[in-house]
Enzyme design. Structure first.
Site, PDB file in Angstrom:
ATOM      1  CG  ASP A   1      -4.357   6.322   0.538  1.00  0.00           C
ATOM      2  OD1 ASP A   1      -5.297   5.648   0.984  1.00  0.00           O
ATOM      3  OD2 ASP A   1      -4.152   7.514   0.855  1.00  0.00           O
TER       4      ASP A   1
ATOM      5  CG  HIS B   1      -7.830   0.392   6.018  1.00  0.00           C
ATOM      6  ND1 HIS B   1      -7.895  -0.050   4.715  1.00  0.00           N
ATOM      7  CD2 HIS B   1      -7.381   1.664   5.958  1.00  0.00           C
ATOM      8  CE1 HIS B   1      -7.478   0.905   3.910  1.00  0.00           C
ATOM      9  NE2 HIS B   1      -7.168   1.960   4.627  1.00  0.00           N
ATOM     10  CG  ASP B   2     -10.226   3.836   5.148  1.00  0.00           C
ATOM     11  OD1 ASP B   2      -9.709   4.063   6.262  1.00  0.00           O
ATOM     12  OD2 ASP B   2      -9.672   4.129   4.073  1.00  0.00           O
TER      13      ASP B   2
ATOM     14  CD  GLU C   1      -8.716   4.995  -0.708  1.00  0.00           C
ATOM     15  OE1 GLU C   1      -9.533   4.892   0.233  1.00  0.00           O
ATOM     16  OE2 GLU C   1      -7.594   5.528  -0.581  1.00  0.00           O
TER      17      GLU C   1
ATOM     18  CG  ASP D   1      -2.093   0.860   1.188  1.00  0.00           C
ATOM     19  OD1 ASP D   1      -2.033   1.878   0.469  1.00  0.00           O
ATOM     20  OD2 ASP D   1      -3.094   0.552   1.857  1.00  0.00           O
TER      21      ASP D   1
END
Length: 557
Positions: free
Chosen positions: A199, A332-333, A256, A98
């Site tokens: 990200d 995770h979000d 993302e 990531d």
């Protein structure tokens, strides 16, 4: 077009801070991940997505990187990473890193140098603007609240930070910055990593104009998201990244992409555009947002199934044959999906978790499983503000409750319990021992109190477990071409309780039926021939047209 390996792959997401602590400091680490590789291999996943493990002050749990070439000491050393990578490869598992290249920590060397003066070699690595009439350059508001501008006396200018004030946006208009990013990515490629999750990558191209935006009613700032997402040079930058990093390597990439449309994804994740393999879109994750736009995602109401169908169908049909979908419920979000779209009551938790897994894993795209999803771990449902660590959650509470007094404290706590990112960040529940087997020390975030009943050891002992069901779904994806390549057709679009769809290629058809309610009901599908085979179900038998609570079944014919 030839099917690529990552189109048949299944990705398992590891949030290292919460996965496994090996040294008793309460924080998950790389040796901890290495110690659990056999568990991930047993599940059947092909790729491990590691959330950021780079050196970081930890303002946003690692998404504020201060050194892209070093490991966060909380997680271990570069030698620990090398052991993890070798251990994964030995087991036939790939590692997807990531990376965060829309912004960096202000503790990063690049920013420290940039902030010194306007003629520094790193001066234009970030986005600086002069004051306007003694104030910030415009009225943009950040993702975590407040203005996106922070004044630095040494330059007598403001820098842009779309997220926390400690996360300064990088200036992708500067070719030297871009090359520095590509050099960093190539460093990890040369180490042997197998791909990248990028990200908020669709925020890197900022608009030419930095004019004021339109705020929501009663708000002082305009939401920066729609202003900067999918900017004018995004495609150019991604194609350059592909040429300088990705080309010539058989990597998996996912970007993302908040606020991305189907058309955006057709470009960024196009099968022939030479950009990324796929993107994470957010549309289905925003369906349960608050009706009051100024409150954004903060809500505690369930999603409407008809809306969910419409969203998933739009992406399934919109990208078919032109681009590639990523498929996810959890990360995770996002809060735990069994608590959000399913039912985490003990009577229905496992059944509804299997139902949701069935719906997702028979769609076209690459599925992502977030650590603990395969155990049907639930949201934490914290009751006190002091339970939370997530910056976004704490900022929202203080903004809406303390500063604006727009939301009562009890209501905001209910919103956090439903939708806060910390719901997914509680430590992995391995067994019923102290701290769920995650750590011998005090965990950085409290373990979910239901760990004695919900944990990997207990789940693996069940023959009909959620884990076992995920194994079967993964095996079907690996072996049935229709799941990867077939067409998608939604059935009964207006049915508010049952989601049914067809997957079809020249050789066979699959009928997927999912009951989203805790009540039994009857549905008949004319598409189902009498000689159809029940391929998989979350019940031991087949009740025909009767759909039992949270029943999921897939017919093959």
């Amino acid at each position: 077009m030839t099917t690529q390996w990552w189109q048949k792959a299944v990705v398992y997401q590891v949030y290292p801070r919460s996965f496994q602590d090996s040294n008793g400091d309460g924080i998950g680490d790389l040796p901890g991940v290495t110690s659990r590789l056999d568990y991930i291999k047993k599940l059947g996943a092909d790729v491990i997505w590691l959330n950021p493990i780079y050196r970081s002050p930890g303002v946003d749990n690692g998404y504020d990187i201060s050194d892209y070439y070093d490991i966060n000491p909380e997680f271990g050393t570069m030698a620990d990473f090398d052991k993890l990578l070798a251990g994964a490869h030995k087991r036939g598992l790939k590692i997807m890193m990531d990376i965060v290249v829309n912004h960096s920590s202000i503790e990063n060397k690049w920013f420290k140098e940039s902030a010194k003066s306007k003629d520094n070699p790193y001066s234009d690595y970030y986005i600086w603007r002069d004051p306007v009439d003694g104030h910030a350059p415009n009225n943009w508001g950040g993702f975590f609240g407040g203005s996106v501008w922070e004044y630095v006396e040494s330059r007598q200018q403001y820098y842009l930070h779309s997220f926390a004030v400690e996360q300064a946006d990088l200036n992708w208009e500067n070719p030297k910055l871009r090359q520095a990013v590509y050099d960093m990515m190539n460093f990890w490629v040369e180490k042997g990593v197998d791909g990248f999750r990028l990200d908020v990558i669709n925020l890197i191209s900022k608009p030419a104009s930095f004019a004021d935006g339109q705020p929501n009613p009663g708000e002082p700032y305009a939401d920066i998201g729609p202003i900067i997402a999918n900017g004018p040079r995004l495609s150019e930058f991604l194609q350059e990244m592909h040429a300088k990093v990705l080309a010539g390597h058989d990597l998996i990439t996912v970007g993302e992409s908040p606020a991305a449309t189907v058309a955006d994804a057709q470009q960024s994740a196009g099968l022939k555009t030479n950009e990324l393999n796929m993107v994470f879109e957010f549309e289905h994750m925003g369906l349960d947002g608050n009706p009051a736009p100024e409150l954004g995602k903060w809500n505690d109401q369930p999603v409407k199934l008809v809306d969910l169908k419409q969203s998933l169908t739009k992406w399934q049909t919109g990208l078919h044959g032109t681009a590639w979908n990523s498929l996810y419920w959890d990360n995770h979000d996002q809060p735990r999906i069994v608590s959000r779209f399913g039912n985490d009551h003990p009577a229905y938790r496992e059944r509804s978790a299997k139902m949701l897994a069935t719906l997702l894993h028979f769609l076209q795209g690459t599925p992502y499983i977030y650590e603990g999803e395969e155990l049907a771990m639930t949201s934490a449902h914290f009751t006190k503000l002091s339970d939370y660590q997530d910056l976004e959650s704490l900022n929202a509470y203080h903004h809406f409750v303390d500063e604006e007094q727009r939301v009562p404290a009890a209501t905001m706590l209910a919103y956090l319990a439903h939708i806060s990112r910390d719901n997914a960040r509680t430590p992995m529940q391995w067994d019923a021992s102290l701290n769920a087997g995650f750590s011998t020390g005090t965990p950085w975030l409290a373990v979910n109190k239901n760990y004695p009943e919900i944990n990997a050891k207990q789940t693996l002992a069940q023959s009909d477990s959620v884990f076992n069901y995920y194994q079967r779904l993964i095996e079907l994806r690996h072996t049935l071409p229709v799941i990867t390549d077939g067409d998608y057709q939604l059935l009964a679009a207006d049915d508010a309780e049952v989601y049914a769809y067809l997957r079809q290629d020249k050789a066979e058809t699959l009928l997927v039926i999912c009951n989203f309610t805790e009540k039994s009901q009857t549905r008949h599908f004319d598409q189902l021939p009498t000689d159809a085979k029940l391929l998989i179900s979350n019940y031991a038998d087949d009740a025909g047209d009767e759909l039992r609570p949270y029943e999921a079944k897939v017919y093959q014919f």
